[in-house]
Design a protein around this motif. Structure first.
Motif, PDB file in Angstrom:
ATOM      1  N   ALA A 138       1.006  -0.622  -0.185  1.00  0.00           N
ATOM      2  CA  ALA A 138      -0.303   0.149  -0.046  1.00  0.00           C
ATOM      3  C   ALA A 138       1.101   1.285   0.310  1.00  0.00           C
ATOM      4  O   ALA A 138       0.594   2.465  -0.984  1.00  0.00           O
ATOM      5  CB  ALA A 138      -1.034  -0.062   1.499  1.00  0.00           C
ATOM      6  N   ASP A 139       1.866   1.109   0.368  1.00  0.00           N
ATOM      7  CA  ASP A 139       2.674   2.414   1.038  1.00  0.00           C
ATOM      8  C   ASP A 139       3.681   2.467  -0.233  1.00  0.00           C
ATOM      9  O   ASP A 139       3.709   4.553  -0.644  1.00  0.00           O
ATOM     10  CB  ASP A 139       3.962   1.970   2.072  1.00  0.00           C
ATOM     11  N   ALA A 140       3.700   1.611  -1.179  1.00  0.00           N
ATOM     12  CA  ALA A 140       4.111   1.888  -2.394  1.00  0.00           C
ATOM     13  C   ALA A 140       3.579   1.926  -3.800  1.00  0.00           C
ATOM     14  O   ALA A 140       3.885   2.296  -4.816  1.00  0.00           O
ATOM     15  CB  ALA A 140       5.360   0.759  -2.329  1.00  0.00           C
ATOM     16  N   GLY A 141       2.374   1.532  -3.518  1.00  0.00           N
ATOM     17  CA  GLY A 141       0.979   1.825  -4.657  1.00  0.00           C
ATOM     18  C   GLY A 141       1.657   0.811  -5.621  1.00  0.00           C
ATOM     19  O   GLY A 141       0.876   0.912  -6.956  1.00  0.00           O
ATOM     20  N   ILE A 142       1.218  -0.764  -5.134  1.00  0.00           N
ATOM     21  CA  ILE A 142       0.792  -1.421  -5.303  1.00  0.00           C
ATOM     22  C   ILE A 142      -0.457  -2.099  -5.807  1.00  0.00           C
ATOM     23  O   ILE A 142      -0.875  -2.188  -4.137  1.00  0.00           O
ATOM     24  CB  ILE A 142       2.315  -2.538  -4.941  1.00  0.00           C
ATOM     25  N   GLU A 143      -0.566  -2.518  -6.155  1.00  0.00           N
ATOM     26  CA  GLU A 143      -2.100  -3.124  -5.977  1.00  0.00           C
ATOM     27  C   GLU A 143      -2.199  -4.726  -5.389  1.00  0.00           C
ATOM     28  O   GLU A 143      -1.661  -5.415  -6.156  1.00  0.00           O
ATOM     29  CB  GLU A 143      -3.139  -2.530  -6.952  1.00  0.00           C
ATOM     30  N   ALA A 144      -2.822  -4.527  -4.414  1.00  0.00           N
ATOM     31  CA  ALA A 144      -2.485  -5.980  -4.140  1.00  0.00           C
ATOM     32  C   ALA A 144      -3.745  -6.782  -3.679  1.00  0.00           C
ATOM     33  O   ALA A 144      -4.959  -6.061  -2.985  1.00  0.00           O
ATOM     34  CB  ALA A 144      -1.299  -6.228  -2.216  1.00  0.00           C
ATOM     35  N   VAL A 145      -3.895  -7.347  -3.827  1.00  0.00           N
ATOM     36  CA  VAL A 145      -5.787  -8.556  -3.585  1.00  0.00           C
ATOM     37  C   VAL A 145      -5.388  -9.607  -2.678  1.00  0.00           C
ATOM     38  O   VAL A 145      -3.561  -9.904  -3.233  1.00  0.00           O
ATOM     39  CB  VAL A 145      -6.449  -9.399  -4.726  1.00  0.00           C
ATOM     40  N   ASP A 146      -5.199 -11.176  -2.176  1.00  0.00           N
ATOM     41  CA  ASP A 146      -4.956 -12.026  -1.437  1.00  0.00           C
ATOM     42  C   ASP A 146      -6.283 -12.759  -1.310  1.00  0.00           C
ATOM     43  O   ASP A 146      -7.627 -12.374  -1.327  1.00  0.00           O
ATOM     44  CB  ASP A 146      -4.248 -11.623  -0.989  1.00  0.00           C
ATOM     45  N   HIS A 147      -5.781 -14.474  -1.323  1.00  0.00           N
ATOM     46  CA  HIS A 147      -6.740 -15.134  -1.587  1.00  0.00           C
ATOM     47  C   HIS A 147      -6.466 -16.497  -0.887  1.00  0.00           C
ATOM     48  O   HIS A 147      -4.826 -16.842  -0.875  1.00  0.00           O
ATOM     49  CB  HIS A 147      -7.182 -15.802  -3.111  1.00  0.00           C
ATOM     50  N   PHE A 148      -6.986 -17.408   0.133  1.00  0.00           N
ATOM     51  CA  PHE A 148      -6.373 -18.223   0.480  1.00  0.00           C
ATOM     52  C   PHE A 148      -7.171 -19.216   0.373  1.00  0.00           C
ATOM     53  O   PHE A 148      -8.241 -19.983  -0.660  1.00  0.00           O
ATOM     54  CB  PHE A 148      -7.552 -18.045   2.010  1.00  0.00           C
ATOM     55  N   THR A 149      -6.255 -20.252  -0.125  1.00  0.00           N
ATOM     56  CA  THR A 149      -5.871 -21.415  -1.002  1.00  0.00           C
ATOM     57  C   THR A 149      -5.735 -22.869  -0.290  1.00  0.00           C
ATOM     58  O   THR A 149      -6.004 -23.949  -1.388  1.00  0.00           O
ATOM     59  CB  THR A 149      -4.619 -21.643  -2.537  1.00  0.00           C
ATOM     60  N   GLY A 150      -5.467 -22.976   0.546  1.00  0.00           N
ATOM     61  CA  GLY A 150      -5.093 -24.279   1.277  1.00  0.00           C
ATOM     62  C   GLY A 150      -4.115 -24.729   0.646  1.00  0.00           C
ATOM     63  O   GLY A 150      -3.854 -26.943   1.197  1.00  0.00           O
ATOM     64  N   ALA A 151      -3.581 -24.247  -0.097  1.00  0.00           N
ATOM     65  CA  ALA A 151      -2.567 -24.788  -1.038  1.00  0.00           C
ATOM     66  C   ALA A 151      -2.704 -25.884  -2.109  1.00  0.00           C
ATOM     67  O   ALA A 151      -2.007 -26.458  -2.763  1.00  0.00           O
ATOM     68  CB  ALA A 151      -0.778 -25.377   0.135  1.00  0.00           C
ATOM     69  N   ASP A 152      -3.961 -25.265  -2.531  1.00  0.00           N
ATOM     70  CA  ASP A 152      -4.340 -26.897  -3.226  1.00  0.00           C
ATOM     71  C   ASP A 152      -4.170 -26.335  -4.831  1.00  0.00           C
ATOM     72  O   ASP A 152      -4.217 -24.905  -5.360  1.00  0.00           O
ATOM     73  CB  ASP A 152      -6.670 -26.576  -2.672  1.00  0.00           C
ATOM     74  N   PRO A 153      -3.538 -27.120  -5.481  1.00  0.00           N
ATOM     75  CA  PRO A 153      -2.804 -26.862  -6.930  1.00  0.00           C
ATOM     76  C   PRO A 153      -4.611 -26.146  -7.680  1.00  0.00           C
ATOM     77  O   PRO A 153      -4.163 -25.255  -8.549  1.00  0.00           O
ATOM     78  CB  PRO A 153      -2.305 -27.742  -7.084  1.00  0.00           C
ATOM     79  N   ALA A 154      -5.258 -27.047  -7.408  1.00  0.00           N
ATOM     80  CA  ALA A 154      -6.534 -26.868  -8.860  1.00  0.00           C
ATOM     81  C   ALA A 154      -7.184 -25.668  -8.105  1.00  0.00           C
ATOM     82  O   ALA A 154      -7.683 -24.422  -9.407  1.00  0.00           O
ATOM     83  CB  ALA A 154      -7.345 -27.452  -8.216  1.00  0.00           C
TER      84      ALA A 154
END
Length: 405
Positions: free
Chosen positions: A249-265
């Motif tokens: 956020a401080d660097a002006g980078i857009e960031a979104v996150d997702h929980f995956t459970g480390a599931d490749p699919a």
């Protein structure tokens, strides 16, 4: 079935490399009262996990040159307050009792193998007679019962505890301390300072700082990063993202996150969805398991590789080398599994040791990839490159076979 194992005499096959690689709880801070709440984009509100004081401490510790043997990082320490352990000095081989959270992921399995090879050395030296281990299989109630079993058994000369969680395990650790026997806590912390020593790498904020700064240095303002996270509510993982999210956020980078459970699919699905919305310039991960699937998602879409951070798990290092992408492998020092047994040796010798034993935590850079690939040639994909057991008996076969003979 719950496991109760006397390691000195029992073979343990380490099978089923489960998904949550490197999943530990940060030793430095207790989690909030509730798990992080999901946001609309599938991630969590990292603000509740952000701690400026701890962020600043770990930021600084990343730059500290550790004290200790240069070629033995598992004996190095950062900003240590050394304490006297002469009250525990005694002769003869000692029985260690180890209450382990689990060996349910490749990071813990690699550490478990390393720990037991270190045990063999100390048995040969006449320091440890045996290590009885009880595996809680990621369950708080089971681990509490395990610790109470060791206490009631009354045959433990030293308690070694890798807590399943922070707050829930604190009373049981305090009961172990009340026996008057030395207690060593490692990897994950508790809310008491009664253990003789508490052993851990720098922490989750240090991971988040290393990874976010790398992406910021290699991206432009306005670029988009997708954070791939294995699960919510685990403090070290939440702190990794809390640090990274703030820095993005401080660097002006857009960031979104997702929980995956480390599931490749799941990983491929999330990346496919994000690519359908537009360019994805960077991938940030809070654990390296699933990194190969993330890279393959870009290959499947026929687009350029992102700038990416993974982990020192061999699967990521090999794919990184194969593709030539711009990458970094953060490390949550797996060699820490040796340190509790070596600390026990020092305690029974009455030597000074760190009260809080902070171990170095240095990422693998592009300049170092070939070195670690060569050093770990023949190791399985679930192995961790900076495991620190090269000078132990059984190397490399025991780690290649993923079992204790």
């Amino acid at each position: 079935m719950r496991r109760s194992v006397k390691i000195a005499t029992t073979a343990v096959a380490l099978v089923g490399l489960f998904a949550l690689a490197g999943c530990t709880t940060d030793p430095n801070v207790a989690p909030p009262d509730s798990s992080a709440a999901p946001t609309d984009d599938g991630g969590s509100d990292a603000n509740e996990w952000f701690d400026q004081e701890l962020f600043d401490t770990q930021m600084a510790q990343r730059e500290v040159v550790p004290e200790g043997p240069e070629d033995e990082p598992y004996l190095q320490h950062i900003d240590a307050e050394m304490i006297d352990t002469s009250q525990y000095a005694s002769t003869g081989a000692k029985k260690a009792c180890f209450a382990n959270a689990s060996i349910s992921n490749p990071w813990r399995q690699t550490g478990w193998i390393t720990m037991n090879q270190q045990l063999k050395v100390l048995q040969d030296e006449g320091v440890i007679s045996e290590m009885e281990t009880r595996d809680a299989q990621d369950n708080d109630d089971t681990q509490i019962a395990d610790i109470d079993y060791f206490i009631s058994e009354g045959n433990c000369d030293v308690f070694i505890i890798s807590p399943n969680s922070t707050a829930a395990m604190t009373p049981a650790v305090e009961r172990a301390c009340d026996t008057g026997k030395p207690v060593i806590v490692f990897d994950r912390g508790v809310q008491t300072d009664c253990p003789v020593t508490f052993i851990h790498p720098i922490g989750g904020f240090a991971w988040g700082i290393d990874t976010a700064q790398f992406l910021i240095d290699n991206l432009d303002e306005g670029d988009k990063v997708v954070g791939l996270r294995i699960l919510p509510g685990v403090d070290v993982l939440e702190q990794r993202w809390a640090a990274a999210e703030k820095m993005f956020a401080d660097a002006g980078i857009e960031a979104v996150d997702h929980f995956t459970g480390a599931d490749p699919a799941e990983i491929k699905s999330f990346i496919s969805d994000e690519l359908a919305k537009g360019d994805v310039d960077g991938i940030w991960m809070d654990a390296g398991d699933g990194a190969v699937a993330a890279i393959e998602a870009f290959e499947d879409a026929g687009v350029d590789y992102p700038v990416m951070t993974g982990e020192d798990e061999m699967s990521f290092l090999r794919k990184w080398k194969e593709t030539g992408l711009t990458g970094l492998a953060p490390v949550y020092s797996n060699f820490q599994w040796r340190t509790p047994l070596l600390a026990a040796k020092m305690i029974f010798a009455g030597e000074q040791i760190p009260k809080e034993w902070v171990l170095p935590q240095n990422p693998i850079t592009a300049e170092e990839v070939d070195v670690y690939l060569e050093a770990n040639d023949g190791m399985p994909d679930g192995h961790y490159a900076k495991f620190g057991g090269e000078n132990l008996p059984g190397y490399p076969e025991v780690w290649q076979q993923r079992q204790i003979p």
